[in-house]
Design an enzyme around this catalytic site. Sequence first.
Site, mmCIF file in Angstrom:
data_model
loop_
_atom_site.group_PDB
_atom_site.id
_atom_site.type_symbol
_atom_site.label_atom_id
_atom_site.label_comp_id
_atom_site.label_asym_id
_atom_site.label_seq_id
_atom_site.Cartn_x
_atom_site.Cartn_y
_atom_site.Cartn_z
ATOM 1 N N SER A 48 -1.606 -6.158 -49.526
ATOM 2 C CA SER A 48 -1.799 -5.000 -50.396
ATOM 3 C C SER A 48 -1.418 -5.350 -51.825
ATOM 4 O O SER A 48 -0.688 -6.321 -52.078
ATOM 5 C CB SER A 48 -0.962 -3.815 -49.912
ATOM 6 O OG SER A 48 0.414 -4.037 -50.162
ATOM 7 N N ARG A 67 2.172 -9.266 -46.828
ATOM 8 C CA ARG A 67 0.990 -8.432 -46.654
ATOM 9 C C ARG A 67 0.086 -8.624 -47.853
ATOM 10 O O ARG A 67 0.509 -9.106 -48.900
ATOM 11 C CB ARG A 67 1.388 -6.952 -46.530
ATOM 12 C CG ARG A 67 2.187 -6.615 -45.296
ATOM 13 C CD ARG A 67 2.654 -5.166 -45.360
ATOM 14 N NE ARG A 67 1.524 -4.253 -45.480
ATOM 15 C CZ ARG A 67 1.570 -3.074 -46.087
ATOM 16 N NH1 ARG A 67 2.685 -2.669 -46.679
ATOM 17 N NH2 ARG A 67 0.503 -2.295 -46.129
ATOM 18 N N LYS A 94 12.719 -0.838 -46.752
ATOM 19 C CA LYS A 94 12.464 0.413 -46.033
ATOM 20 C C LYS A 94 11.515 0.207 -44.849
ATOM 21 O O LYS A 94 11.449 1.054 -43.955
ATOM 22 C CB LYS A 94 11.899 1.476 -46.969
ATOM 23 C CG LYS A 94 10.518 1.225 -47.518
ATOM 24 C CD LYS A 94 10.097 2.333 -48.477
ATOM 25 C CE LYS A 94 8.714 2.075 -49.059
ATOM 26 N NZ LYS A 94 7.651 2.043 -48.037
ATOM 27 N N ASP A 95 10.795 -0.915 -44.829
ATOM 28 C CA ASP A 95 9.874 -1.213 -43.727
ATOM 29 C C ASP A 95 10.524 -2.034 -42.614
ATOM 30 O O ASP A 95 9.881 -2.307 -41.599
ATOM 31 C CB ASP A 95 8.654 -1.988 -44.243
ATOM 32 C CG ASP A 95 7.786 -1.170 -45.181
ATOM 33 O OD1 ASP A 95 7.756 0.064 -45.039
ATOM 34 O OD2 ASP A 95 7.136 -1.778 -46.057
ATOM 35 N N SER A 155 5.205 10.187 -45.164
ATOM 36 C CA SER A 155 6.384 10.128 -44.298
ATOM 37 C C SER A 155 6.873 11.505 -43.873
ATOM 38 O O SER A 155 6.842 12.472 -44.651
ATOM 39 C CB SER A 155 7.528 9.371 -44.996
ATOM 40 O OG SER A 155 8.209 10.201 -45.901
ATOM 41 N N LEU A 156 7.355 11.571 -42.643
ATOM 42 C CA LEU A 156 7.984 12.784 -42.152
ATOM 43 C C LEU A 156 9.263 13.084 -42.917
ATOM 44 O O LEU A 156 9.642 14.250 -43.093
ATOM 45 C CB LEU A 156 8.292 12.658 -40.657
ATOM 46 C CG LEU A 156 7.101 12.653 -39.701
ATOM 47 C CD1 LEU A 156 7.583 12.522 -38.268
ATOM 48 C CD2 LEU A 156 6.257 13.901 -39.857
ATOM 49 N N ARG A 157 9.956 12.037 -43.352
ATOM 50 C CA ARG A 157 11.168 12.220 -44.140
ATOM 51 C C ARG A 157 10.882 13.065 -45.375
ATOM 52 O O ARG A 157 11.596 14.037 -45.666
ATOM 53 C CB ARG A 157 11.735 10.852 -44.558
ATOM 54 C CG ARG A 157 12.881 10.941 -45.591
ATOM 55 C CD ARG A 157 13.221 9.564 -46.145
ATOM 56 N NE ARG A 157 12.122 8.946 -46.857
ATOM 57 C CZ ARG A 157 11.798 9.184 -48.127
ATOM 58 N NH1 ARG A 157 12.507 10.059 -48.820
ATOM 59 N NH2 ARG A 157 10.797 8.559 -48.706
ATOM 60 N N ARG A 158 9.854 12.695 -46.116
ATOM 61 C CA ARG A 158 9.508 13.452 -47.318
ATOM 62 C C ARG A 158 9.020 14.849 -46.961
ATOM 63 O O ARG A 158 9.426 15.833 -47.579
ATOM 64 C CB ARG A 158 8.421 12.707 -48.107
ATOM 65 C CG ARG A 158 8.917 11.426 -48.774
ATOM 66 C CD ARG A 158 7.767 10.697 -49.430
ATOM 67 N NE ARG A 158 8.200 9.451 -50.054
ATOM 68 C CZ ARG A 158 7.506 8.321 -50.018
ATOM 69 N NH1 ARG A 158 6.356 8.263 -49.359
ATOM 70 N NH2 ARG A 158 7.955 7.242 -50.619
ATOM 71 N N THR A 202 1.717 13.099 -48.482
ATOM 72 C CA THR A 202 2.811 12.137 -48.346
ATOM 73 C C THR A 202 2.669 11.408 -47.025
ATOM 74 O O THR A 202 2.162 11.953 -46.045
ATOM 75 C CB THR A 202 4.193 12.818 -48.417
ATOM 76 O OG1 THR A 202 5.201 11.867 -48.084
ATOM 77 C CG2 THR A 202 4.292 13.986 -47.469
ATOM 78 N N ARG A 217 -2.446 8.483 -45.983
ATOM 79 C CA ARG A 217 -2.340 7.076 -45.617
ATOM 80 C C ARG A 217 -3.007 6.216 -46.685
ATOM 81 O O ARG A 217 -3.680 6.701 -47.574
ATOM 82 C CB ARG A 217 -3.015 6.813 -44.250
ATOM 83 C CG ARG A 217 -2.397 7.579 -43.090
ATOM 84 C CD ARG A 217 -0.958 7.209 -42.835
ATOM 85 N NE ARG A 217 -0.771 5.788 -42.641
ATOM 86 C CZ ARG A 217 0.400 5.191 -42.624
ATOM 87 N NH1 ARG A 217 1.499 5.881 -42.806
ATOM 88 N NH2 ARG A 217 0.499 3.892 -42.442
ATOM 89 N N GLY A 218 -2.828 4.917 -46.548
ATOM 90 C CA GLY A 218 -3.434 3.966 -47.471
ATOM 91 C C GLY A 218 -2.398 3.339 -48.381
ATOM 92 O O GLY A 218 -1.260 3.788 -48.468
ATOM 93 N N ASN A 219 -2.797 2.270 -49.050
ATOM 94 C CA ASN A 219 -1.920 1.615 -50.009
ATOM 95 C C ASN A 219 -1.752 2.499 -51.242
ATOM 96 O O ASN A 219 -2.445 3.502 -51.404
ATOM 97 C CB ASN A 219 -2.483 0.247 -50.384
ATOM 98 C CG ASN A 219 -2.529 -0.697 -49.194
ATOM 99 O OD1 ASN A 219 -1.614 -0.712 -48.376
ATOM 100 N ND2 ASN A 219 -3.607 -1.475 -49.077
ATOM 101 N N CYS A 240 10.882 4.416 -38.470
ATOM 102 C CA CYS A 240 10.413 4.710 -39.817
ATOM 103 C C CYS A 240 9.906 6.138 -39.944
ATOM 104 O O CYS A 240 9.751 6.641 -41.045
ATOM 105 C CB CYS A 240 9.310 3.724 -40.211
ATOM 106 S SG CYS A 240 7.856 3.777 -39.148
ATOM 107 N N THR A 278 -4.876 3.325 -53.192
ATOM 108 C CA THR A 278 -5.755 4.208 -52.421
ATOM 109 C C THR A 278 -5.264 5.648 -52.474
ATOM 110 O O THR A 278 -6.055 6.591 -52.620
ATOM 111 C CB THR A 278 -5.835 3.744 -50.958
ATOM 112 O OG1 THR A 278 -6.313 2.396 -50.919
ATOM 113 C CG2 THR A 278 -6.761 4.630 -50.150
ATOM 114 N N ARG A 279 -3.960 5.832 -52.377
ATOM 115 C CA ARG A 279 -3.395 7.187 -52.405
ATOM 116 C C ARG A 279 -3.642 7.847 -53.751
ATOM 117 O O ARG A 279 -3.970 9.036 -53.824
ATOM 118 C CB ARG A 279 -1.898 7.116 -52.093
ATOM 119 C CG ARG A 279 -1.613 6.607 -50.695
ATOM 120 C CD ARG A 279 -0.118 6.517 -50.413
ATOM 121 N NE ARG A 279 0.113 5.759 -49.191
ATOM 122 C CZ ARG A 279 1.305 5.616 -48.622
ATOM 123 N NH1 ARG A 279 2.360 6.182 -49.155
ATOM 124 N NH2 ARG A 279 1.423 4.909 -47.512
#
Length: 309
Positions: A11, A9, A79-80, A125-128, A123, A145-147, A239, A150-151
């Site tokens: 990013s 990718r 993780k992806d 992710s739903l996990r977090r 965040t 969202r974003g890299n 994910c 960006t976050r």
Amino acid sequence: MKPVRIGSRGSLLAAWQAKHIADRLAGLGVAAEIIYIKTSGDKFQQAGVNQIGIKGVFIKEIEDALLAGRVDIAVHSMKDVPTETPAGLTFPAICEREDPRDCLVSSGSLRFAKLPPGARVGTSSLRRQAQLRHARPDLKYLDLRGNVDTRLQKLERGDYDAVVLAKAGLDRLGWGARISEVISTEVCLPAVGQGALGIEARADLAADFGAALAKLDHSPTRIAVTAERALLQELEGGCQVPLGAWARMMGSELVLEACIASVDGAQYIRRRGSGRAAEAEGIGRKLAREMIVAGGAEILQQAGRNVAR
């Protein structure tokens, strides 16, 4: 010999990871070039966490390029990576894992426990979200969202009071000094494979650089990631499932901790399993079945319905 073509990718973090592997290969006498590929995940950076549920959204196009012969290897954050690897592809190397934990970056460098009630926590992710809601239901959790860069920019401009990111990503980019707190695994278990880089290749990998890739494999990390991914596969989670897992070698014993939490954090199941390293896959599957019996199936089903909305 032509340079090994690495698919990645574009990013900032993905580019760092690909260059890191290229440099390690160069140290083994193998030249490499990086070919950047835009993935579905990159095209939908502004979608909310409930809207991107496709497994492999950040790697599918790269795997297509591998299978088509446009690149020779690919570098992924484990993780992806979905638990099902396409036919004809394999992972000859899973590199030594960096810190798998999540971290908090906040305005005023406040720790998680010191964030004021109602603070806006971003965040991806739903996990977090699920685990942090379980610990601090008084905070306001918002999609982010974003890299990585960006976050952090969104935090700096005041869109959030704090953001939660993977520590390994910040460390790799040299931004570790921005971390306000490394979040304890007692509060938030990481994603399956978090902190580990995997090198994916076609199964018919040329022997001339296949031997070099094998030297990048780190056995303790592969064992740990195998246990975590077996757990995930048994639970049939993607994910965006509120599942955290962390496996590691403790002496000669493999220890795996995992949790499943409802999206609102109200329901929470956490279990621990252990055994010999050679039993990594079995340890993951056994722990998953124990969690299903303990009520994990109902939590995951409800989470799936929430994601589909």
